[in-house]
Design a protein around this motif. Structure first.
Motif, PDB file in Angstrom:
ATOM      1  N   UNK A 170      45.575  49.600  36.461  1.00  0.00           N
ATOM      2  CA  UNK A 170      45.084  48.329  37.018  1.00  0.00           C
ATOM      3  C   UNK A 170      44.037  48.579  38.088  1.00  0.00           C
ATOM      4  N   UNK A 171      44.255  49.610  38.898  1.00  0.00           N
ATOM      5  CA  UNK A 171      43.295  49.928  39.961  1.00  0.00           C
ATOM      6  C   UNK A 171      41.981  50.418  39.369  1.00  0.00           C
ATOM      7  N   UNK A 172      42.055  51.245  38.337  1.00  0.00           N
ATOM      8  CA  UNK A 172      40.826  51.698  37.673  1.00  0.00           C
ATOM      9  C   UNK A 172      40.054  50.513  37.106  1.00  0.00           C
ATOM     10  N   UNK A 173      40.758  49.624  36.454  1.00  0.00           N
ATOM     11  CA  UNK A 173      40.094  48.445  35.875  1.00  0.00           C
ATOM     12  C   UNK A 173      39.449  47.595  36.961  1.00  0.00           C
ATOM     13  N   UNK A 174      40.079  47.537  38.111  1.00  0.00           N
ATOM     14  CA  UNK A 174      39.563  46.725  39.214  1.00  0.00           C
ATOM     15  C   UNK A 174      38.266  47.280  39.787  1.00  0.00           C
ATOM     16  N   UNK A 175      38.134  48.621  39.819  1.00  0.00           N
ATOM     17  CA  UNK A 175      36.958  49.218  40.467  1.00  0.00           C
ATOM     18  C   UNK A 175      35.851  49.559  39.478  1.00  0.00           C
ATOM     19  N   UNK A 176      36.149  49.526  38.203  1.00  0.00           N
ATOM     20  CA  UNK A 176      35.123  49.920  37.234  1.00  0.00           C
ATOM     21  C   UNK A 176      33.923  48.972  37.248  1.00  0.00           C
ATOM     22  N   UNK A 177      34.096  47.774  37.774  1.00  0.00           N
ATOM     23  CA  UNK A 177      32.978  46.819  37.815  1.00  0.00           C
ATOM     24  C   UNK A 177      31.884  47.262  38.771  1.00  0.00           C
TER      25      UNK A 177
ATOM     26  N   UNK B  25      33.039  38.460  47.587  1.00  0.00           N
ATOM     27  CA  UNK B  25      34.215  39.328  47.622  1.00  0.00           C
ATOM     28  C   UNK B  25      34.077  40.538  46.716  1.00  0.00           C
ATOM     29  N   UNK B  26      33.175  40.478  45.768  1.00  0.00           N
ATOM     30  CA  UNK B  26      32.987  41.609  44.861  1.00  0.00           C
ATOM     31  C   UNK B  26      32.102  42.686  45.456  1.00  0.00           C
ATOM     32  N   UNK B  27      31.727  42.521  46.709  1.00  0.00           N
ATOM     33  CA  UNK B  27      30.880  43.514  47.364  1.00  0.00           C
ATOM     34  C   UNK B  27      31.532  44.887  47.306  1.00  0.00           C
ATOM     35  N   UNK B  28      30.704  45.930  47.324  1.00  0.00           N
ATOM     36  CA  UNK B  28      31.207  47.300  47.242  1.00  0.00           C
ATOM     37  C   UNK B  28      32.213  47.605  48.342  1.00  0.00           C
ATOM     38  N   UNK B  29      31.997  47.001  49.498  1.00  0.00           N
ATOM     39  CA  UNK B  29      32.852  47.307  50.641  1.00  0.00           C
ATOM     40  C   UNK B  29      34.304  46.969  50.347  1.00  0.00           C
ATOM     41  N   UNK B  30      34.539  45.910  49.614  1.00  0.00           N
ATOM     42  CA  UNK B  30      35.900  45.459  49.375  1.00  0.00           C
ATOM     43  C   UNK B  30      36.644  46.339  48.368  1.00  0.00           C
ATOM     44  N   UNK B  31      35.937  47.202  47.689  1.00  0.00           N
ATOM     45  CA  UNK B  31      36.574  48.127  46.762  1.00  0.00           C
ATOM     46  C   UNK B  31      36.901  49.465  47.428  1.00  0.00           C
ATOM     47  N   UNK B  32      36.470  49.612  48.671  1.00  0.00           N
ATOM     48  CA  UNK B  32      36.598  50.899  49.342  1.00  0.00           C
ATOM     49  C   UNK B  32      38.041  51.412  49.431  1.00  0.00           C
ATOM     50  N   UNK B  33      39.030  50.580  49.771  1.00  0.00           N
ATOM     51  CA  UNK B  33      40.403  51.103  49.851  1.00  0.00           C
ATOM     52  C   UNK B  33      40.917  51.655  48.530  1.00  0.00           C
ATOM     53  N   UNK B  34      40.354  51.189  47.424  1.00  0.00           N
ATOM     54  CA  UNK B  34      40.836  51.646  46.120  1.00  0.00           C
ATOM     55  C   UNK B  34      40.605  53.138  45.916  1.00  0.00           C
ATOM     56  N   UNK B  35      39.620  53.706  46.601  1.00  0.00           N
ATOM     57  CA  UNK B  35      39.370  55.146  46.472  1.00  0.00           C
ATOM     58  C   UNK B  35      40.587  55.937  46.935  1.00  0.00           C
TER      59      UNK B  35
END
Length: 681
Positions: free
Chosen positions: A501-508, A448-458
């Motif tokens: 919170x969103x920044x913290x979520x995607x910084x990984x 679930x930590x794959x890059x794809x799953x962070x895409x909506x956060x952009x």
């Protein structure tokens, strides 16, 4: 004879007859308040039929004091008088760029309407009876300057008419059927200026002091014309021409201005502020009060500085840098908001309807968007949906491009229209966020930590940033009533909380050494301090509502934040993030009232420490680039606000009364200042 020389009489003459009794007899049978209505006769017809006697609205009315000696364009003038006319024409021109109309500015210079009459090729002979007033000052020097002036106005008008700004708000397109030398090539105006410069360099009829002063002004006129004519296609030429123009402007500003002509001087007749009476225009007369000579030249310095910034932006391929610069122009008082022509040109540079930055296709924005927001190559995302040609991906790409381009261009509107555009764009950003979320949910990729799953956060990061700007810009525009201010501060704090919170979520997933990571680290500190300040202001301003005040506040919130209550949000599967909640606000008010341990002073102090670290670090964030120092000016302004507001206490109505919500005096655009510094024990 020029039509400007005609002394036109008003209709009616002296043989007037009082017809009041006729109207009284005709209306004797009518009741008070009744009206006779004729078919097709409307309010506009009634207004057009009435001589209202107001000179600002009635362009046909002329007061006795307005009767002046007729203007003769070939009246000889002294060199210092020509200098004064040119300076005043420059001042009117920059006032046109400041959103005034041509009929109230440039067209008040009567030589604009008399170019043919001062053409030496059309005159059988020239009389030089007064050696101190050579006729060439009119037929060569002033004629060349006016030609360059009109051609610059023509180039500006052509840029503005393309729709980069809104008519009547930032400028007015009405030319009153007066020629701006539209059919002339720019080279023809440059030839006239060169001829005038050549005459000044060889003549013995003009004292050297004024010869140099006139030369400086013609060179400035020519260099501005060349800058405008080049567009932004050849950066090296533009940069060189800008340096030349700034040099000539410096030469003019470093010397004493020409003396004002005497009240009876013929030079004063060169300007007619009531020229609207003789032009084809529906606009009422408005006599502009020009700023001082030094202020006008300073405005020209800001104009050229804006052009230089446009050149720098044209070489900036980071979309977030474009967004940052647009924000800085709104947040900072110096330099002031760019002139309409500059802001319109900047929009054209970013996207001319076909390409981005005159060099890239619109799809290039996709790479920049994800690279700058998350630090990841977009191709890594595209592979998950079968490559760039995937139908679902193509649909998302189109929606994203259609959102990003108007977003960046709209940031260069004037502040009120800018805020409206950003508020309306929030629905578009949610649509992109919803599309990305649905696409991600349908992809079978693990972990679930794959890059794809962070895409909506952009898309979510851009939307949250826009929401914050919409809320805080309300303070800059002084939109909020006293009752609305605590809600706005609390809501801004809640939006910032989701943003953090969103920044913290995607910084990984963001590469540690990337500029995107540097930007996120800056944003983390900046937003944390801003949230502390907003929460502190909420604690100071909030009061327990009464039933009547709550009803009024609720109606105001529904009206003020109508963009968040649109029914269109129900059409999307993903619920919108960080939308205002009235019930939550009431709960927060009561919670804050009961929290006796909360100290706004401590919050301001903590925020100050965070901001101070940013200033000492001097990084300015990953995408600040050339504008790092200006971004840190915003940080410094927040620090100054913390120092002032840190003296305030909760539940102290006397200290709240000392808050000054005026924009000009505030160290920060989003927070008030104190009417005077004081210390509360």
């Amino acid at each position: 004879m020029s039509y400007l020389d005609m002394n036109l009489e008003l209709p009616g003459g002296d043989n007037l007859r009082d017809v009041t009794t006729l109207f009284l007899e005709a209306a004797s049978a009518m009741e008070p308040g009744s009206m006779v209505v004729i078919d097709e006769f409307q309010l506009q017809d009634a207004m057009s039929a009435i001589e209202i006697g107001e000179p600002r609205l009635d362009t046909g009315m002329r007061l006795e004091k307005d009767h002046k000696v007729p203007f003769h364009p070939l009246t000889p003038l002294l060199p210092e008088e020509i200098c004064w006319i040119i300076d005043r024409a420059f001042a009117y021109e920059i006032e046109w760029h400041s959103a005034n109309t041509l009929s109230h500015t440039v067209f008040t210079l009567l030589y604009v309407h008399c170019l043919q009459e001062i053409d030496p090729d059309l005159l059988p002979y020239l009389l030089n009876a007064d050696p101190q007033r050579p006729m060439e000052l009119i037929t060569v020097v002033l004629r060349a300057f006016v030609s360059g002036l009109l051609k610059c106005c023509d180039l500006s008008w052509k840029e503005l008419i393309r729709g980069g700004l809104n008519d009547t708000e930032d400028w007015h397109s009405e030319k009153c059927e007066v020629s701006l030398l539209e059919g002339w090539p720019v080279q023809a105006a440059k030839v006239r200026l060169d001829e005038a410069l050549r005459w000044l360099s060889t003549t013995t009829k003009v004292p050297s002091l004024w010869c140099q002063a006139l030369t400086d002004r013609l060179l400035l006129r020519k260099s501005i014309l060349e800058v405008m004519d080049h567009g932004v296609h050849n950066m090296e030429d533009i940069r060189r021409l800008l340096e030349v123009a700034q040099h000539h402007l410096f030469q003019i500003r470093s010397k004493a201005p020409p003396p004002d002509p005497l009240e009876d001087s013929l030079a004063r007749r060169a300007f007619n502020p009531y020229i609207s009476r003789r032009l084809n225009t529906f606009l009422p007369i408005r006599v502009l009060e020009l700023p001082s000579s030094s202020e006008s030249w300073e405005n020209w310095g800001n104009f050229l500085g804006g052009y230089g910034e446009m050149v720098a932006l044209s070489e900036t391929h980071e979309v977030l840098s474009w967004e940052l610069v647009a924000n800085l122009r709104t947040w900072l008082r110096s330099p002031p908001l760019r002139h309409g022509y500059i802001r319109s040109s900047i929009q054209s540079v970013f996207h001319d309807g076909i390409q981005v930055l005159y060099n890239f296709p619109s799809t290039w924005l996709l790479q920049r968007f994800f690279h700058e927001t998350l630090g990841i190559d977009y191709s890594e995302f595209a592979v998950a949906w079968g490559g760039h040609s995937s139908p679902r991906l193509v649909e998302m790409e189109r929606a994203l491009i259609k959102t990003v381009i108007p977003h960046i261009k709209g940031l260069w509107f004037n502040p009120p229209r800018r805020r409206r555009l950003l508020a309306n764009a929030l629905l578009e950003w949610h649509m992109v966020y919803d599309m990305l979320t649905i696409m991600v949910d349908s992809v079978d990729i693990r972990p679930a930590s794959s890059l794809v799953f962070k895409m909506p956060s952009a898309a979510l990061l851009w939307r949250l940033s826009t929401m914050r700007e919409v809320i805080l810009s309300g303070f800059q525009l002084q939109l909020y009533s006293p009752a609305e201010r605590p809600f706005a501060y609390l809501y801004a704090s809640q939006v910032i909380d989701v943003h953090l919170s969103t920044i913290e979520n995607v910084m990984t997933i963001v590469p540690p050494e990337s500029q995107a990571r540097q930007e996120m680290e800056f944003q983390q500190s900046f937003l944390t301090a801003l949230q502390l300040m907003c929460t502190a202001m909420f604690s100071i301003l909030s009061q327990l509502p009464t039933e009547s005040s709550w009803i009024t506040l609720r109606e105001g919130i529904l009206r003020r934040y109508k963009w968040a209550f649109k029914s269109e949000y129900d059409d999307y599967e993903t619920p919108p993030a960080a939308h205002p909640n009235l019930e939550t606000y009431i709960a927060e008010v009561y919670s804050m009232n009961e929290d006796v341990s909360f100290s706004p002073s401590d919050s301001f102090k903590f925020a100050h420490n965070i901001l101070e670290h940013l200033v000492k670090d001097r990084s300015g964030g990953g995408w600040a680039k050339h504008w790092k120092d200006e971004r840190l000016q915003v940080v410094q302004g927040l620090m100054n606000a913390c120092e002032e507001l840190g003296h305030l206490r909760r539940k102290d109505s006397d200290s709240v009364k000392l808050l000054d919500w005026g924009i000009e005096s505030n160290p920060s655009p989003w927070f008030p200042s104190l009417q005077h510094r004081y210390s509360l024990a």
